[in-house]
Design a protein around this motif. Structure first.
Motif, short mmCIF file in Angstrom:
data_model
loop_
_atom_site.label_atom_id
_atom_site.label_comp_id
_atom_site.label_asym_id
_atom_site.label_seq_id
_atom_site.Cartn_x
_atom_site.Cartn_y
_atom_site.Cartn_z
N GLU A 31 -50.93 38.98 -44.21
CA GLU A 31 -50.39 38.43 -42.98
C GLU A 31 -50.95 37.04 -42.75
OE1 GLU A 31 -50.16 41.04 -39.64
OE2 GLU A 31 -50.45 42.80 -40.88
N GLN A 32 -50.17 36.24 -42.05
CA GLN A 32 -50.56 34.86 -41.82
C GLN A 32 -50.69 34.59 -40.32
OE1 GLN A 32 -51.29 32.58 -44.26
NE2 GLN A 32 -51.02 34.26 -45.70
N LEU A 33 -51.76 33.92 -39.95
CA LEU A 33 -51.88 33.45 -38.58
C LEU A 33 -51.06 32.18 -38.43
CD1 LEU A 33 -55.71 33.91 -38.07
CD2 LEU A 33 -53.91 35.16 -36.87
N TYR A 66 -55.93 38.47 -42.65
CA TYR A 66 -55.17 37.22 -42.64
C TYR A 66 -55.54 36.29 -43.80
CZ TYR A 66 -53.91 38.84 -38.00
OH TYR A 66 -53.44 39.59 -36.95
N ARG A 96 -60.88 26.44 -35.43
CA ARG A 96 -60.91 27.79 -34.86
C ARG A 96 -62.11 28.60 -35.34
NH1 ARG A 96 -58.42 29.07 -30.57
NH2 ARG A 96 -56.91 30.66 -31.09
N LYS A 270 -55.53 43.16 -34.67
CA LYS A 270 -54.32 42.34 -34.79
C LYS A 270 -53.82 41.89 -33.42
CE LYS A 270 -52.49 44.23 -39.14
NZ LYS A 270 -51.35 44.94 -39.77
N MET A 273 -55.97 38.89 -32.28
CA MET A 273 -55.68 37.65 -32.97
C MET A 273 -54.30 37.12 -32.65
SD MET A 273 -58.50 36.97 -34.41
CE MET A 273 -58.10 35.65 -35.56
N SER A 274 -53.32 38.02 -32.53
CA SER A 274 -51.97 37.60 -32.18
C SER A 274 -51.93 36.92 -30.82
CB SER A 274 -51.02 38.82 -32.18
OG SER A 274 -49.72 38.45 -31.78
N TYR A 277 -53.67 33.44 -30.90
CA TYR A 277 -52.91 32.43 -31.63
C TYR A 277 -51.49 32.26 -31.09
CZ TYR A 277 -56.21 31.32 -35.34
OH TYR A 277 -57.30 30.85 -36.03
#
Length: 279
Positions: A31-33, A66, A96, A270, A273-274, A277
């Motif tokens: 998965e990518q941030l 990530y 970050r 998740k 972080m979601s 971001y």
């Protein structure tokens, strides 16, 4: 002999092809941030008796999920306001970074004092790295530390909080009798002295904040995460909702979202972080 050689080289080619396919598949499933212009640090505040290493597993997990390696700075603020650094200084223009801020006095009844130590650390970070904004994650009583900071000190510091996530923060302490299982947080059966104080003069909290309030419900009955009643955590709604830019709640149900487990459960990691971001 030639046939054996052909078979040998065919097997080698197959192994190489399989290895490449697995690597390609692995990359596709990572998965990518999202890239964001908001490059400010993510400050992590542990709970009661916490240390600067309490978020090590969380940071390791999200780094793996990530596929990136963030810079990390762990600090402990002593009662005399001196600061112990457990890591090398951050690189210039660190993107970050995770900054863990723990306290020498990490007792359960010391959250107000810890918020003052948090201010000390943030002012030091602003001076050293010229940070103007930060995001924050508070676990358990770490969320109370952040709330005390917002009420009493945020308007007196140059560095400003943008987004905040709390995990299992007990705004109305730990009694099920005082919090109940009724899904309507208003009214609660009882407001203890902490919640009463936090609801007093709440206009002092800066308005330009986005907040995600996360808690666990291990038996899926709107009870508790084994320590913090669901309604005690959701009492944050009374403090923040309609008073700041954005207030959201998320309840995770299941045994893995116990009070000790929610910080390192993949779904809650998740969610954190979601949100941090997000736009």
């Amino acid at each position: 002999m030639k046939n054996y050689q052909l078979i040998f080289f065919a097997l080698i080619a197959l192994l190489i092809l399989t290895s490449c396919t697995k690597e390609s598949d692995s990359k596709e499933t990572r998965e990518q941030l999202p890239v964001t212009k908001n490059s400010q640090p993510i400050v992590l505040v542990p709970g009661t008796n916490g240390t600067a290493n309490d978020f090590d597993d969380f940071i390791a997990d999200v780094s793996k999920i990530y596929d990136y390696q963030p810079e990390i700075l762990r600090l402990t603020v002593n009662e005399d306001d001196s600061i112990i650094h457990s890591d090398e200084p951050l690189k210039k223009n660190a993107y970050r970074p995770f900054i863990v801020i723990a306290f020498e006095n990490a007792t359960e009844d010391g959250t107000l004092e810890q918020s003052q130590r948090l201010k000390t650390a943030l002012m030091s970070l602003e001076k050293k790295y010229s940070f103007k904004n930060f995001d924050a994650v508070g676990y358990s009583n770490g969320g109370l530390v952040l709330t005390h900071f917002l009420k009493h000190d945020a308007n007196t510091t140059k560095i400003k909080l943008r987004r905040m996530v709390t995990l299992a923060t007990p705004y109305n302490y730990l009694s099920m009798d005082e919090n109940g299982k009724e899904k309507k947080v208003t009214p609660l059966p009882f407001h203890n002295e902490l919640l009463t104080e936090l609801l007093t003069d709440d206009d002092s909290i800066p308005q330009n904040i986005s907040y995600l309030n996360i808690t666990g419900d291990i038996d899926s009955d709107h009870g508790s995460d084994s320590v913090v009643p669901v309604n005690s955590a959701l009492a944050g709604r009374l403090i923040y909702q309609d008073k700041i830019k954005s207030y959201k709640e998320q309840i995770f149900s299941g045994k893995q979202y116990s009070h000790s487990g929610i910080v390192n459960a993949t779904a809650s990691e998740k969610a954190v972080m979601s949100f941090l971001y997000g736009d």
